[in-house]
Design a protein around this motif. Structure first.
Motif, PDB file in Angstrom:
ATOM      1  N   ARG A  29       0.831  -1.209   0.000  1.00  0.00           N
ATOM      2  CA  ARG A  29       0.000   0.000   0.000  1.00  0.00           C
ATOM      3  C   ARG A  29       0.864   1.258   0.000  1.00  0.00           C
ATOM      4  N   ALA A  76      -1.839   7.426   0.589  1.00  0.00           N
ATOM      5  CA  ALA A  76      -2.028   5.991   0.837  1.00  0.00           C
ATOM      6  C   ALA A  76      -2.084   5.671   2.323  1.00  0.00           C
ATOM      7  N   PRO A 103      -4.918   5.487  -3.009  1.00  0.00           N
ATOM      8  CA  PRO A 103      -6.098   4.639  -3.139  1.00  0.00           C
ATOM      9  C   PRO A 103      -7.346   5.512  -3.226  1.00  0.00           C
ATOM     10  N   ARG A 104      -8.254   5.160  -4.113  1.00  0.00           N
ATOM     11  CA  ARG A 104      -9.351   6.065  -4.481  1.00  0.00           C
ATOM     12  C   ARG A 104     -10.101   6.634  -3.290  1.00  0.00           C
ATOM     13  N   ARG A 106      -9.261   7.237  -0.273  1.00  0.00           N
ATOM     14  CA  ARG A 106      -8.495   8.210   0.507  1.00  0.00           C
ATOM     15  C   ARG A 106      -8.206   9.481  -0.295  1.00  0.00           C
ATOM     16  N   ARG A 125      -5.050   1.023 -11.716  1.00  0.00           N
ATOM     17  CA  ARG A 125      -5.251  -0.199 -10.930  1.00  0.00           C
ATOM     18  C   ARG A 125      -3.886  -0.718 -10.500  1.00  0.00           C
ATOM     19  N   GLN A 126      -3.767  -1.001  -9.222  1.00  0.00           N
ATOM     20  CA  GLN A 126      -2.525  -1.551  -8.696  1.00  0.00           C
ATOM     21  C   GLN A 126      -2.534  -3.076  -8.865  1.00  0.00           C
ATOM     22  N   ASP A 269      -5.995  -3.096  -6.079  1.00  0.00           N
ATOM     23  CA  ASP A 269      -6.742  -1.938  -5.597  1.00  0.00           C
ATOM     24  C   ASP A 269      -6.774  -0.879  -6.683  1.00  0.00           C
ATOM     25  N   ASP A 270      -7.766  -0.007  -6.626  1.00  0.00           N
ATOM     26  CA  ASP A 270      -7.866   1.099  -7.574  1.00  0.00           C
ATOM     27  C   ASP A 270      -7.411   2.399  -6.915  1.00  0.00           C
ATOM     28  N   TRP A 271      -6.597   3.141  -7.646  1.00  0.00           N
ATOM     29  CA  TRP A 271      -6.072   4.424  -7.182  1.00  0.00           C
ATOM     30  C   TRP A 271      -6.597   5.527  -8.082  1.00  0.00           C
TER      31      TRP A 271
END
Length: 278
Positions: A29, A76, A103-104, A106, A125-126, A269-271
């Motif tokens: 993360r 993050a 991360p989206r 946050r 996308r991570q 995860d999506d950022w």
């Protein structure tokens, strides 16, 4: 009375003392903060001073917010219950910050709480490597050297213009030479002696390496070179001892997202990145 408070660190050493265990406990993360701060530690003379904020609840560090100019804040490690405090402190100590990424949930919460008009400039996308599956593609890989700086600089500028057009200008030649000198990995895919694609990889931090940028000039696309050079950079990272190999793919590019999964990466995860409108 709200027990949450913030500390603005004037030195990286002070910030490290407060956050090292926290950030390295979740290197996946915290990949962006770990790699960008490591770059500053290794070459402080070539970097602007970072903005470093920690958040404390009854004396315990519960999160952090980092910015390495000229880039946006990295959210993050920002706790959602510290967003209002973070926006207040960040606005006071760093009013010229251009935006926020992370991360989206946050980054979007931070962007919204500023009250500023902003636009989403990047949705990614991570991914994390499971088992590497190099593709069967014509050509071979090699690691770049100082002799390749001119080419790498041109390709980096082309990548930024295409993928992150709002990014501020940077001294690309100096940055590339420093990256090579520090031992970061820059893989090239080569056909008959001519490089046709490039992928960079960071040195491992807490067992984590991140791949990127990955760039193939338009004339060489749709031939598998991007997948091949990404696999080569990944193999280099594994050889450096990385346990977690990560990368980010632009969600508006279904081809790259598919390619990374084909060579062994799984989505995590999506950022999202937001820049303030001026």
């Amino acid at each position: 009375m709200d027990p949450m408070d913030a500390v603005v660190h004037v030195t990286l050493e002070s910030f490290d003392a407060a956050t090292h265990e926290r950030l390295t406990a979740d290197p996946v993360r915290n990949t962006v903060a770990l790699t960008s701060l490591d770059r500053i530690r290794r070459s402080p003379a070539t970097e602007e001073a970072p903005i470093l904020i920690t958040f404390h609840d009854r004396g315990e560090v519960v999160g952090s917010l980092v910015r390495t100019p000229p880039w946006p804040f990295q959210a993050a490690d920002l706790p959602l219950d510290a967003v209002e405090l973070a926006v207040s402190v960040a606005g006071r100590v760093d009013p010229d910050a251009p935006g926020v990424t992370g991360p989206r949930e946050r980054s979007e919460a931070f962007a919204t709480a500023t009250g500023k008009e902003c636009r989403e400039t990047l949705a990614t996308r991570q991914y994390r490597l499971t088992t590497l599956a190099p593709p069967a593609v014509e050509g071979t890989s090699r690691m770049a050297t100082e002799d390749d700086v001119e080419l790498l600089v041109a390709w980096r500028e082309a990548f930024v213009a295409e993928a992150v057009p709002e990014a501020p200008p940077a001294p690309a030649a100096d940055a590339m030479r420093t990256s090579l000198r520090l031992g970061q990995g820059h893989a090239l895919w080569v056909i008959d002696g001519t490089p046709v694609a490039w992928a960079a990889a960071s040195l491992p931090q807490a067992g984590m390496t991140r791949i990127g940028p990955v760039y193939t000039p338009p004339a060489h696309r749709r031939r598998g070179y991007g997948a091949a050079v990404s696999a080569a950079a990944t193999q280099w990272a594994l050889g450096q001892g990385a346990a977690d190999v990560l990368l980010f793919a632009d969600l508006t590019n279904p081809t790259s997202n598919s390619i990374y999964q084909q060579i062994g990466y799984e989505p995590l995860d999506d950022w999202a990145e937001f820049w303030w409108k001026h």
